[in-house]
Design a protein around this motif. Sequence first.
Motif, mmCIF file in Angstrom:
data_model
loop_
_atom_site.group_PDB
_atom_site.id
_atom_site.type_symbol
_atom_site.label_atom_id
_atom_site.label_comp_id
_atom_site.label_asym_id
_atom_site.label_seq_id
_atom_site.Cartn_x
_atom_site.Cartn_y
_atom_site.Cartn_z
ATOM 1 N N ARG A 65 -29.563 55.337 -18.020
ATOM 2 C CA ARG A 65 -30.148 55.283 -16.684
ATOM 3 C C ARG A 65 -31.436 56.106 -16.562
ATOM 4 N NH1 ARG A 65 -26.905 52.811 -13.221
ATOM 5 N NH2 ARG A 65 -28.206 53.585 -11.498
ATOM 6 N N GLY A 66 -31.714 56.918 -17.539
ATOM 7 C CA GLY A 66 -32.938 57.712 -17.498
ATOM 8 C C GLY A 66 -33.049 58.594 -18.726
ATOM 9 N N TYR A 119 -35.489 62.124 -20.220
ATOM 10 C CA TYR A 119 -36.492 63.156 -20.004
ATOM 11 C C TYR A 119 -36.792 63.816 -21.348
ATOM 12 C CZ TYR A 119 -34.911 62.541 -15.199
ATOM 13 O OH TYR A 119 -34.552 61.994 -13.987
ATOM 14 N N SER A 139 -40.946 61.094 -18.771
ATOM 15 C CA SER A 139 -39.702 60.650 -18.151
ATOM 16 C C SER A 139 -39.772 59.172 -17.803
ATOM 17 C CB SER A 139 -39.397 61.468 -16.891
ATOM 18 O OG SER A 139 -40.330 61.196 -15.869
ATOM 19 N N LYS A 140 -38.609 58.527 -17.863
ATOM 20 C CA LYS A 140 -38.436 57.140 -17.432
ATOM 21 C C LYS A 140 -37.063 57.012 -16.782
ATOM 22 C CE LYS A 140 -42.284 55.245 -19.005
ATOM 23 N NZ LYS A 140 -43.263 54.614 -18.092
ATOM 24 N N SER A 141 -36.958 56.102 -15.823
ATOM 25 C CA SER A 141 -35.679 55.849 -15.161
ATOM 26 C C SER A 141 -35.586 54.360 -14.845
ATOM 27 C CB SER A 141 -35.575 56.669 -13.871
ATOM 28 O OG SER A 141 -36.518 56.200 -12.906
ATOM 29 N N ILE A 161 -37.172 52.936 -20.793
ATOM 30 C CA ILE A 161 -36.252 54.028 -21.129
ATOM 31 C C ILE A 161 -35.975 54.007 -22.626
ATOM 32 C CG2 ILE A 161 -33.880 54.853 -20.882
ATOM 33 C CD1 ILE A 161 -33.962 53.919 -17.972
#
Length: 204
Positions: free
Chosen positions: A137-138, A140, A177-179, A188
């Motif tokens: 889901r994400g 970092y 970061s990606k979500s 992600i």
Amino acid sequence: MFSKATGSRPPVVSGTGPAGADWSPHGRLEDAAGAYFLHADIALDAIKGVLGRRRVRGFTLERVVDLTEAGASVWQEAAVCDGRRLILWHSEELADEKAPGGMVLDSSVQVLPLESIEHVGMRTLVGRDEQGRRIDRGVYVVLATAMPHELSAIPADPDSPLPVAAAKFRPEAFRFSKSLDDGGPGQIARLITFGRLLGRLIPP
């Protein structure tokens, strides 16, 4: 997105403005930048000017539209690894009344040898979908260097018998970061791959 860890990030506005297509299906930097960046030609010219003939081992991209009273401003970033260096490109649209169209593009490049990266940290948010299958889901990723970014004084303790002034050192760091809301599952996965690549390549 990635930025210096002490900096602020502009608000994310998904699907605003031209370009901005999902770049994660594209394996080549040129194709990904062309689909995603508003100023792909400027980005590639800046990156390739530093990259030279070296091969791109991995990359991650970010594009954010910042809505202000003056209108929409596009914030674009790329991080590219060639196996020896981390090449960071960033651009931001700035208002300039003297320029045609009233805007100019602030484009900058920073090059870090991988030897200067002392720490790679990655945190992944893992969940389940409606069918019970694992889903990321994400993610970092934080890169910390040995280069000083901020040095702040710490007042001496007045109750100490030997009051000694001290200073707090904050190293230069960058974060990515990606979500699901910012980039989606494809980006992600690409950032996880990029973080693992950097973890393998930094010297022991």
